[in-house]
Design a protein around this motif. Structure first.
Motif, PDB file in Angstrom:
ATOM      1  N   LEU A  77      11.731  76.588  -2.787  1.00 40.56           N
ATOM      2  CA  LEU A  77      10.503  76.653  -1.517  1.00 40.56           C
ATOM      3  C   LEU A  77       9.938  75.429  -1.974  1.00 40.56           C
ATOM      4  O   LEU A  77       9.432  74.883  -3.523  1.00 40.56           O
ATOM      5  N   SER A  78       9.638  75.244  -0.683  1.00 43.73           N
ATOM      6  CA  SER A  78       8.891  74.104  -0.662  1.00 43.73           C
ATOM      7  C   SER A  78       7.878  74.749  -0.309  1.00 43.73           C
ATOM      8  O   SER A  78       8.335  74.913   1.316  1.00 43.73           O
ATOM      9  N   GLU A  79       6.550  74.572   0.208  1.00 46.24           N
ATOM     10  CA  GLU A  79       5.383  75.263   1.020  1.00 46.24           C
ATOM     11  C   GLU A  79       5.949  76.625   1.757  1.00 46.24           C
ATOM     12  O   GLU A  79       5.888  77.153   2.645  1.00 46.24           O
ATOM     13  N   GLY A  80       6.720  77.503   0.552  1.00 45.05           N
ATOM     14  CA  GLY A  80       6.784  78.817   0.706  1.00 45.05           C
ATOM     15  C   GLY A  80       7.811  79.141   2.129  1.00 45.05           C
ATOM     16  O   GLY A  80       8.656  79.923   2.130  1.00 45.05           O
ATOM     17  N   GLU A  81       8.780  77.737   2.442  1.00 50.01           N
ATOM     18  CA  GLU A  81       9.860  77.438   3.074  1.00 50.01           C
ATOM     19  C   GLU A  81      10.804  77.394   1.823  1.00 50.01           C
ATOM     20  O   GLU A  81      10.977  76.677   1.057  1.00 50.01           O
ATOM     21  N   PRO A  82      12.187  78.270   2.272  1.00 45.66           N
ATOM     22  CA  PRO A  82      13.227  77.680   1.185  1.00 45.66           C
ATOM     23  C   PRO A  82      13.715  76.546   1.669  1.00 45.66           C
ATOM     24  O   PRO A  82      13.681  76.175   3.061  1.00 45.66           O
ATOM     25  N   GLU A 116      14.194  64.897  -7.484  1.00 46.36           N
ATOM     26  CA  GLU A 116      12.471  63.661  -7.483  1.00 46.36           C
ATOM     27  C   GLU A 116      11.847  64.280  -5.927  1.00 46.36           C
ATOM     28  O   GLU A 116      12.527  64.936  -5.118  1.00 46.36           O
ATOM     29  N   GLU A 117      10.796  63.059  -6.144  1.00 45.49           N
ATOM     30  CA  GLU A 117      10.459  63.134  -4.837  1.00 45.49           C
ATOM     31  C   GLU A 117       9.656  64.202  -4.234  1.00 45.49           C
ATOM     32  O   GLU A 117       9.750  64.768  -3.312  1.00 45.49           O
ATOM     33  N   HIS A 118       9.484  65.261  -5.494  1.00 45.13           N
ATOM     34  CA  HIS A 118       8.746  67.139  -4.401  1.00 45.13           C
ATOM     35  C   HIS A 118       9.267  67.796  -3.504  1.00 45.13           C
ATOM     36  O   HIS A 118       9.088  68.199  -2.550  1.00 45.13           O
ATOM     37  N   GLN A 119      10.697  67.828  -3.810  1.00 48.55           N
ATOM     38  CA  GLN A 119      11.380  68.699  -2.903  1.00 48.55           C
ATOM     39  C   GLN A 119      11.349  70.710  -3.456  1.00 48.55           C
ATOM     40  O   GLN A 119      11.556  71.093  -1.923  1.00 48.55           O
ATOM     41  N   PRO A 175       2.688  73.146  -7.514  1.00 48.81           N
ATOM     42  CA  PRO A 175       3.200  72.573  -7.185  1.00 48.81           C
ATOM     43  C   PRO A 175       2.471  70.508  -7.257  1.00 48.81           C
ATOM     44  O   PRO A 175       3.304  70.156  -6.682  1.00 48.81           O
ATOM     45  N   CYS A 176       2.315  70.621  -8.562  1.00 44.09           N
ATOM     46  CA  CYS A 176       1.652  69.343  -8.972  1.00 44.09           C
ATOM     47  C   CYS A 176       3.061  68.124  -9.419  1.00 44.09           C
ATOM     48  O   CYS A 176       2.491  67.413 -10.305  1.00 44.09           O
ATOM     49  N   ALA A 177       3.955  69.456  -9.372  1.00 44.46           N
ATOM     50  CA  ALA A 177       5.375  68.339 -10.395  1.00 44.46           C
ATOM     51  C   ALA A 177       5.895  67.518  -9.552  1.00 44.46           C
ATOM     52  O   ALA A 177       6.624  68.025  -8.143  1.00 44.46           O
ATOM     53  N   PRO A 178       5.950  66.239  -9.625  1.00 50.49           N
ATOM     54  CA  PRO A 178       6.717  65.337  -8.179  1.00 50.49           C
ATOM     55  C   PRO A 178       8.342  65.948  -8.311  1.00 50.49           C
ATOM     56  O   PRO A 178       9.400  64.928  -7.410  1.00 50.49           O
ATOM     57  N   VAL A 179       8.660  65.600 -10.043  1.00 52.75           N
ATOM     58  CA  VAL A 179       9.846  65.939 -10.574  1.00 52.75           C
ATOM     59  C   VAL A 179      10.798  67.948 -11.203  1.00 52.75           C
ATOM     60  O   VAL A 179       9.373  68.643 -11.830  1.00 52.75           O
ATOM     61  N   TRP A 180      11.227  67.664 -10.850  1.00 52.40           N
ATOM     62  CA  TRP A 180      12.080  69.255 -11.187  1.00 52.40           C
ATOM     63  C   TRP A 180      13.042  69.147 -11.883  1.00 52.40           C
ATOM     64  O   TRP A 180      14.344  68.101 -11.579  1.00 52.40           O
ATOM     65  N   GLY A 181      13.545  69.872 -13.266  1.00 50.12           N
ATOM     66  CA  GLY A 181      14.894  69.564 -13.745  1.00 50.12           C
ATOM     67  C   GLY A 181      15.039  71.163 -13.534  1.00 50.12           C
ATOM     68  O   GLY A 181      14.438  71.879 -13.697  1.00 50.12           O
ATOM     69  N   LEU A 182      16.947  71.482 -13.265  1.00 51.60           N
ATOM     70  CA  LEU A 182      17.093  72.444 -13.338  1.00 51.60           C
ATOM     71  C   LEU A 182      18.033  72.058 -14.803  1.00 51.60           C
ATOM     72  O   LEU A 182      19.154  71.402 -14.852  1.00 51.60           O
ATOM     73  N   ILE A 195      13.837  76.441 -15.998  1.00 47.42           N
ATOM     74  CA  ILE A 195      13.188  75.882 -14.580  1.00 47.42           C
ATOM     75  C   ILE A 195      12.071  75.312 -15.632  1.00 47.42           C
ATOM     76  O   ILE A 195      11.033  75.291 -15.861  1.00 47.42           O
ATOM     77  N   GLU A 196      13.056  73.353 -15.335  1.00 47.91           N
ATOM     78  CA  GLU A 196      11.522  72.500 -15.335  1.00 47.91           C
ATOM     79  C   GLU A 196      10.956  71.753 -14.100  1.00 47.91           C
ATOM     80  O   GLU A 196      10.734  70.828 -13.906  1.00 47.91           O
ATOM     81  N   PRO A 197       9.225  71.905 -14.290  1.00 47.94           N
ATOM     82  CA  PRO A 197       8.666  70.930 -13.332  1.00 47.94           C
ATOM     83  C   PRO A 197       7.835  69.841 -14.325  1.00 47.94           C
ATOM     84  O   PRO A 197       7.547  69.996 -15.531  1.00 47.94           O
ATOM     85  N   TRP A 198       8.199  69.125 -13.786  1.00 45.68           N
ATOM     86  CA  TRP A 198       7.753  67.323 -14.938  1.00 45.68           C
ATOM     87  C   TRP A 198       6.767  66.708 -13.857  1.00 45.68           C
ATOM     88  O   TRP A 198       6.829  66.676 -12.469  1.00 45.68           O
TER      89      TRP A 198
END
Length: 294
Positions: free
Chosen positions: A162-167, A212-215, A235-242, A255-258
């Protein structure tokens, strides 16, 4: 140390300030991966002062080079307990003569875990206790069990981003080199009409999926039957790893917020030029926070 509120309970280890258990108070299912070394011998480590790898195992500060192992040293450091209550605990790690030999920046990290309703709220506060700029990355790496895991199944569960509540219905997925550094390649991954990403044996064949880039700012995990298990918001993580260990068909996913990520292959610039690096002035504090809801 166990914290709880009658709805959920969690256990935190002083080594690495690591979350090791998370359950409903009236249930038996353990949400956190239990560190079976045959697959991956950790639960939910804190990544600090780097995320991923630095090129050739060293990073540059001024005219000096310092060795640094993957994901940094906080996960293997013993934190001290600041305070503990029934529903929360706070721990601290401070730089010392040993950390300054490999990471020449004075710092203080306060790690707070608090349960509220069905959520575990995590807050990691990094303070610059030195007289110069502090450069660092920080991130979370929690592993979550997949219920009723059967290696013969094709689908073991699902992610929903999700991004700002939207899939999120399409992802730009960064790729790693075989040695675990950022490559220049990326691919577009389109999801189904329900924005669900199936967890299959081949999903992590090329290692982690790096976004990357706050997806996204929230990732939900579903079991193989399509039931929502949990969400992780950051919300503060610009990069995530799965991630799950490649080629092991493991019974868990991470599920990794970075705030940060590994170096690009061949990067030899100063630490201040690492991608997604954070900079703190003396006396300033940065808070990295996320929430797991089960």
């Amino acid at each position: 140390m166990v914290i709880g509120n009658g709805i959920i309970e969690a256990q935190i280890n002083e080594m690495g300030a690591e979350l090791t258990n998370l359950k409903r108070s009236d249930g038996q299912f353990e949400y956190i991966w239990q560190a079976d070394a045959a697959f991956w011998g950790r639960h939910a480590p804190m990544l600090f002062p780097i995320v991923g790898k630095v090129w050739d195992g060293h990073f540059q500060v001024g005219d000096k080079s310092y060795p640094m192992s993957q994901h940094g040293f906080a996960r293997d450091s013993r934190f001290s307990v600041l305070n503990a209550a029934g529903d929360s605990v706070a721990l601290v790690l401070e730089s010392d003569a040993e950390t300054l030999k490999k990471y020449p920046f004075p710092f203080r990290i306060e790690a707070e875990y608090r349960v509220a309703d069905c959520s575990l709220e995590v807050s990691w506060r990094v303070t610059n206790t030195g007289s110069g700029e502090l450069f660092f990355q920080i991130g979370a790496h929690p592993g979550f069990n997949l219920p009723d895991h059967n290696p013969a199944d094709y689908i073991h569960g699902y992610f929903r981003l999700l991004s700002e509540g939207e899939p999120v219905r399409s992802l730009i997925v960064g790729k790693l080199t075989p040695d675990g550094y950022r490559s220049d390649e990326a691919g577009l991954m389109s999801l189904d009409t329900d924005a669900m990403l199936p967890v299959t044996p081949g999903l992590f064949a090329a290692d982690a999926l790096v976004l990357e880039e706050h997806q996204t700012d929230c990732v939900e995990l579903y079991d193989k039957y399509g039931n929502r298990m949990l969400s992780l918001e950051c919300p503060c993580a610009p990069v995530w790893g799965l991630w799950s260990p490649p080629a092991k068909n493991a019974p868990f996913v991470c599920i990794e917020p970075w705030q940060g990520r590994c170096d690009a292959a061949g990067f030899t610039g100063p630490v201040s030029e690492r991608d997604y690096i954070k900079s703190l002035a003396p006396g300033r504090t940065y808070t990295f926070a996320y929430r797991i809801t089960i």
